[in-house]
Design a protein around this motif. Structure first.
Motif, PDB file in Angstrom:
ATOM      1  N   UNK A   1       0.828  -1.208   0.000  1.00 43.31           N
ATOM      2  CA  UNK A   1       0.000   0.000   0.000  1.00 43.31           C
ATOM      3  C   UNK A   1       0.864   1.261   0.000  1.00 43.31           C
ATOM      4  N   UNK A   2       2.142   1.137   0.417  1.00 45.99           N
ATOM      5  CA  UNK A   2       3.044   2.296   0.378  1.00 45.99           C
ATOM      6  C   UNK A   2       4.101   2.147  -0.708  1.00 45.99           C
ATOM      7  N   UNK A   3       4.323   0.925  -1.178  1.00 45.14           N
ATOM      8  CA  UNK A   3       5.280   0.688  -2.267  1.00 45.14           C
ATOM      9  C   UNK A   3       4.649  -0.293  -3.252  1.00 45.14           C
ATOM     10  N   UNK A   4       3.850   0.204  -4.193  1.00 46.32           N
ATOM     11  CA  UNK A   4       3.124  -0.676  -5.119  1.00 46.32           C
ATOM     12  C   UNK A   4       4.069  -1.553  -5.933  1.00 46.32           C
ATOM     13  N   UNK A   5       3.588  -2.745  -6.262  1.00 47.53           N
ATOM     14  CA  UNK A   5       4.392  -3.709  -7.003  1.00 47.53           C
ATOM     15  C   UNK A   5       4.417  -3.393  -8.490  1.00 47.53           C
ATOM     16  N   UNK A   6       5.495  -3.850  -9.145  1.00 48.44           N
ATOM     17  CA  UNK A   6       5.593  -3.755 -10.592  1.00 48.44           C
ATOM     18  C   UNK A   6       5.346  -5.129 -11.194  1.00 48.44           C
ATOM     19  N   UNK A   7       5.068  -5.166 -12.486  1.00 39.17           N
ATOM     20  CA  UNK A   7       4.809  -6.431 -13.158  1.00 39.17           C
ATOM     21  C   UNK A   7       6.114  -7.125 -13.513  1.00 39.17           C
ATOM     22  N   UNK A   8       6.098  -8.462 -13.363  1.00 42.42           N
ATOM     23  CA  UNK A   8       7.225  -9.252 -13.819  1.00 42.42           C
ATOM     24  C   UNK A   8       7.123  -9.496 -15.312  1.00 42.42           C
ATOM     25  N   UNK A   9       8.155 -10.119 -15.860  1.00 41.61           N
ATOM     26  CA  UNK A   9       8.165 -10.405 -17.282  1.00 41.61           C
ATOM     27  C   UNK A   9       7.424 -11.710 -17.556  1.00 41.61           C
ATOM     28  N   UNK A  10       6.914 -11.839 -18.776  1.00 43.16           N
ATOM     29  CA  UNK A  10       6.274 -13.080 -19.209  1.00 43.16           C
ATOM     30  C   UNK A  10       7.016 -13.591 -20.434  1.00 43.16           C
ATOM     31  N   UNK A  11       7.285 -14.882 -20.458  1.00 38.75           N
ATOM     32  CA  UNK A  11       8.039 -15.466 -21.557  1.00 38.75           C
ATOM     33  C   UNK A  11       7.118 -16.334 -22.401  1.00 38.75           C
ATOM     34  N   UNK A  12       6.992 -15.999 -23.661  1.00 33.77           N
ATOM     35  CA  UNK A  12       6.167 -16.761 -24.582  1.00 33.77           C
ATOM     36  C   UNK A  12       7.054 -17.620 -25.475  1.00 33.77           C
ATOM     37  N   UNK A  13       6.647 -18.847 -25.687  1.00 34.24           N
ATOM     38  CA  UNK A  13       7.391 -19.744 -26.544  1.00 34.24           C
ATOM     39  C   UNK A  13       6.481 -20.239 -27.649  1.00 34.24           C
ATOM     40  N   UNK A  14       7.021 -20.340 -28.836  1.00 40.21           N
ATOM     41  CA  UNK A  14       6.236 -20.787 -29.983  1.00 40.21           C
ATOM     42  C   UNK A  14       5.653 -22.170 -29.700  1.00 40.21           C
ATOM     43  N   UNK A  15       4.353 -22.286 -29.840  1.00 44.29           N
ATOM     44  CA  UNK A  15       3.684 -23.555 -29.614  1.00 44.29           C
ATOM     45  C   UNK A  15       3.143 -23.739 -28.214  1.00 44.29           C
ATOM     46  N   UNK A  16       3.575 -22.864 -27.269  1.00 47.65           N
ATOM     47  CA  UNK A  16       3.060 -22.954 -25.900  1.00 47.65           C
ATOM     48  C   UNK A  16       1.666 -22.359 -25.821  1.00 47.65           C
ATOM     49  N   UNK A  17       0.790 -23.018 -25.057  1.00 51.27           N
ATOM     50  CA  UNK A  17      -0.548 -22.465 -24.839  1.00 51.27           C
ATOM     51  C   UNK A  17      -0.497 -21.320 -23.851  1.00 51.27           C
ATOM     52  N   UNK A  18       0.404 -21.399 -22.878  1.00 49.12           N
ATOM     53  CA  UNK A  18       0.521 -20.365 -21.851  1.00 49.12           C
ATOM     54  C   UNK A  18       1.973 -19.916 -21.773  1.00 49.12           C
ATOM     55  N   UNK A  19       2.212 -18.666 -21.371  1.00 54.13           N
ATOM     56  CA  UNK A  19       3.586 -18.229 -21.154  1.00 54.13           C
ATOM     57  C   UNK A  19       4.188 -18.935 -19.952  1.00 54.13           C
TER      58      UNK A  19
END
Length: 304
Positions: free
Chosen positions: A109-127
């Motif tokens: 609440x005093x130090x909001x979080x940032x987003x992490x990275x997402x890794x996509x791979x060819x043929x993967x349904x999900x990162x």
């Protein structure tokens, strides 16, 4: 008879006064429960002798995996203050919602979080990493931890107004020490041959953002994830491209995958500690571990 009557009246008045005073005495400590080590460290530094802090995670244990015992749930329920990082430890979130919602301080609440990275791979349904997942490791940026310390000082001052000035002063002292650490990192990582850090999991996004580094992680934000063969191949290629000399692993999880990658690319392995907890028997603290991290980074990146 008159002396006896006066003595009785004095004792009765003293009894009434004691019964009517519900404020905690100056010898009592504020009972604080901390979700994991960095929050314990800051709370103890800010609270000083006026707080008793319980860390729910045993030394050497992974804080993500926290499973609360009934006795720990009781501790959460009875505490004067709970310092936690929402979503980092779902079991603690649940215990707070059920037993202590009005006494908890979520540091995001005093130090909001940032987003992490997402890794996509060819043929993967999900990162490999969930798209848009929030990175909880804010304490690896000393300036953010200083903001957290100010927030804890404010919460302790509300719980224990008699010592509010001390909490504020302690937080200011800690902020100055964290600012010095920040300056050491800035200067120490200013001029380096490389700026890419290859890590076993992506715990170092805040550190990388603060000091202009690029994080290349084998896995995402959760250390228990196993990298896919595609991700291993990608990271191996990036490590070779950037002439990485070091593959970093962390203290509380197995180095097996990092060692495999290091062998493949002709690099060595070294510890880069995400400071989620200390090992059993450790005499280190936040500052000594962070300075060890700086030394490891300078060596790995060829900094002058």
């Amino acid at each position: 008879m008159l002396k006896r009557a006066l003595l009785g009246a004095t004792l009765a008045l003293a009894t009434l006064t004691a019964c009517g005073n519900d404020a905690p005495s100056n010898t009592e400590k504020v009972d604080v429960v901390a979700g994991f080590y960095p929050l314990q460290f800051v709370t103890e530094r800010v609270g000083g002798p006026h707080v008793a802090v319980t860390n729910l995670v045993q030394p050497g244990a992974e804080p993500h995996d926290l499973e609360l015992k009934p006795s720990q749930i009781a501790q959460v329920s009875s505490a004067d203050l709970i310092v936690y990082l929402k979503t980092f430890q779902p079991e603690l979130d649940k215990a707070i919602d059920q037993n202590a919602a009005g006494k908890a301080f979520d540091v995001t609440t005093v130090s909001p979080l940032i987003k992490g990275e997402a890794h996509h791979h060819e043929g993967d349904e999900e990162p490999a990493s969930e798209e848009g997942a929030l990175d909880p490791h804010l304490w690896l940026d000393p300036t953010r931890l200083a903001t957290v310390s100010d927030g804890i000082a404010a919460k302790l001052s509300t719980a224990d107004p008699a010592h509010a000035a001390e909490y504020t002063a302690n937080a200011a002292t800690l902020r100055a020490e964290l600012s010095k650490l920040d300056e050491e990192f800035t200067a120490g990582l200013k001029t380096c041959e490389r700026r890419e850090i290859v890590t076993s999991h992506e715990a170092f996004g805040y550190l990388a953002d603060r000091y202009n580094l690029e994080q290349i992680g084998l896995t995402g934000l959760t250390p228990e994830e196993e990298p896919t063969p595609q991700r291993l191949a990608e990271v191996a290629a990036e490590a070779k491209e950037h002439a990485a000399t070091t593959i970093f692993f962390e203290t509380l999880v197995s180095p097996r995958v990092a060692e495999t990658l290091a062998k493949e690319v002709g690099a060595k392995t070294a510890v880069l500690d995400p400071l989620e907890g200390l090992e059993a028997g450790s005499t280190e603290d936040y500052f000594s571990v962070m300075r060890a991290n700086l030394k490891a980074l300078r060596e790995a990146l060829g900094c002058s």
